[in-house]
Design an enzyme around this catalytic site. Structure first.
Site, PDB file in Angstrom:
ATOM      1  N   ASP A   1       0.844  -1.337   0.112  1.00 52.10           N
ATOM      2  CA  ASP A   1      -0.089   0.045  -0.091  1.00 52.10           C
ATOM      3  C   ASP A   1       0.826   1.298  -0.112  1.00 52.10           C
ATOM      4  O   ASP A   1       2.165   1.121   0.030  1.00 52.10           O
ATOM      5  CB  ASP A   1      -0.700   0.163   1.283  1.00 52.10           C
ATOM      6  CG  ASP A   1      -0.257  -0.149   2.530  1.00 52.10           C
ATOM      7  OD1 ASP A   1       0.341   0.865   3.004  1.00 52.10           O
ATOM      8  OD2 ASP A   1       0.104  -1.241   3.059  1.00 52.10           O
TER       9      ASP A   1
ATOM     10  N   ASP B   1       0.931   3.444   2.349  1.00 47.02           N
ATOM     11  CA  ASP B   1       0.714   3.938   3.593  1.00 47.02           C
ATOM     12  C   ASP B   1      -0.544   4.739   3.716  1.00 47.02           C
ATOM     13  O   ASP B   1      -1.747   4.418   3.307  1.00 47.02           O
ATOM     14  CB  ASP B   1       1.831   4.674   4.092  1.00 47.02           C
ATOM     15  CG  ASP B   1       1.742   4.720   5.889  1.00 47.02           C
ATOM     16  OD1 ASP B   1       1.151   3.874   6.431  1.00 47.02           O
ATOM     17  OD2 ASP B   1       2.380   5.787   6.426  1.00 47.02           O
TER      18      ASP B   1
END
Length: 299
Positions: free
Chosen positions: A148, A150
């Site tokens: 991802d 974050d």
């Protein structure tokens, strides 16, 4: 609640000398996208509740962590990843791994702060493993799988467990051939790493043992001997991590600690005995003065 010390201790006790950690991370840079892979070469530690050393209770070894991962193992891992990484995935050699405490994910302010530091990825495990591996004289490297962005990229969904697990599953399928290639290389070449002799070049400090009045008297050396015996019996006849950690190539920590404690115990006993002798002499002088006074008054 990961038992980092127990894990590394067990591996070193079994004779492990090379360790590749595979973990999920968040990206802190736009060029590192989900499902990419990173082989980090630096760490920043933002944890504060973890035991990060095998040493303590009287002895400390300051090992070098200027290069927390093994450059040789990093190259082997990156080469294997480049040959086996699936189409659409990208490998990034080097970068700084920000190790956070967890288990909660970052706030946006924290994520932006770490980006301003130039960090490449963020995770919760690798720095602690790398530090303990260095003390255990194990060559360490990490294959960080990006799941991802974050939470710093506002046009993307904030990190969630579902997003992490989905990308982690896709990345996990890609790691098997990479790790297989690395293990074949290690089996064939068994490269020598500077991490394998980290304690030989460490700065070792024997801490003074504080003795309170009456405390540890006659028990310090027995405690040292008992502790050393437990360490040795726990690992049997295989290569023993306790011997490596407690007895360095040039200095025996256990025997040095015993000697320091014996000196401290002896010194404490001698000082208390000296005080008692002085007290008795003072009482005798006082009694003599009273006797002389009584004789002078005819009593």
């Amino acid at each position: 609640e990961v038992p980092y010390r127990a894990n590394l201790w067990a591996m070193r006790s079994l004779g492990v000398r090379w360790l590749v950690s595979v973990s999920a991370v968040g990206s802190l840079q736009a060029s590192i996208r989900p499902r990419d892979m990173v082989v980090p070469d630096q760490f920043i530690d933002r944890t504060h509740q973890r035991p990060q050393s095998f040493f303590g209770d009287g002895c400390v070894a300051h090992v070098s962590l200027a290069d927390p991962t093994c450059p040789i193992l990093n190259d082997l891992l990156a080469d294997a990843a480049e040959q086996a990484i699936p189409a659409g995935h990208h490998l990034h050699r080097g970068g700084t791994y920000l190790c956070m405490e967890g288990p909660a994910f970052s706030t946006r302010a924290e994520s932006e702060l770490y980006r301003s530091w130039g960090c490449a990825v963020i995770g919760m495990t690798n720095h602690t493993e790398a530090r303990l591996a260095r003390e255990a004289e194990i060559a360490y490297s990490s294959l960080s799988m990006v799941t991802d962005f974050d939470c710093w990229q506002r046009d993307q969904d904030a990190v969630s467990v579902e997003l992490v697990l989905g990308n982690l599953k896709a990345n996990a399928e890609a790691t098997a051939p990479i790790l297989s290639r690395v293990m074949d290389q290690l089996q064939a070449t068994r490269p020598v790493s500077a991490a394998h002799t980290a304690l030989a070049t460490s700065v070792r400090t024997l801490l003074a043992v504080a003795i309170k009045a009456g405390e540890l008297e006659g028990r310090s050396c027995a405690a040292c001997a008992s502790r050393t015996a437990r360490m040795r019996s726990a690992t049997g006849s295989r290569p023993r991590m306790p011997t490596t950690l407690v007895n360095s190539p040039s200095t025996s920590f256990s025997s040095g600690l015993c000697r320091a404690r014996r000196r401290s115990c002896f010194g404490s006993s001698w000082r208390r005995s000296r005080r008692r002798t002085r007290s008795c002499a003072s009482r005798r002088r006082s009694c003599a003065r009273r006797t002389t006074s009584c004789a002078a008054h005819g009593r």
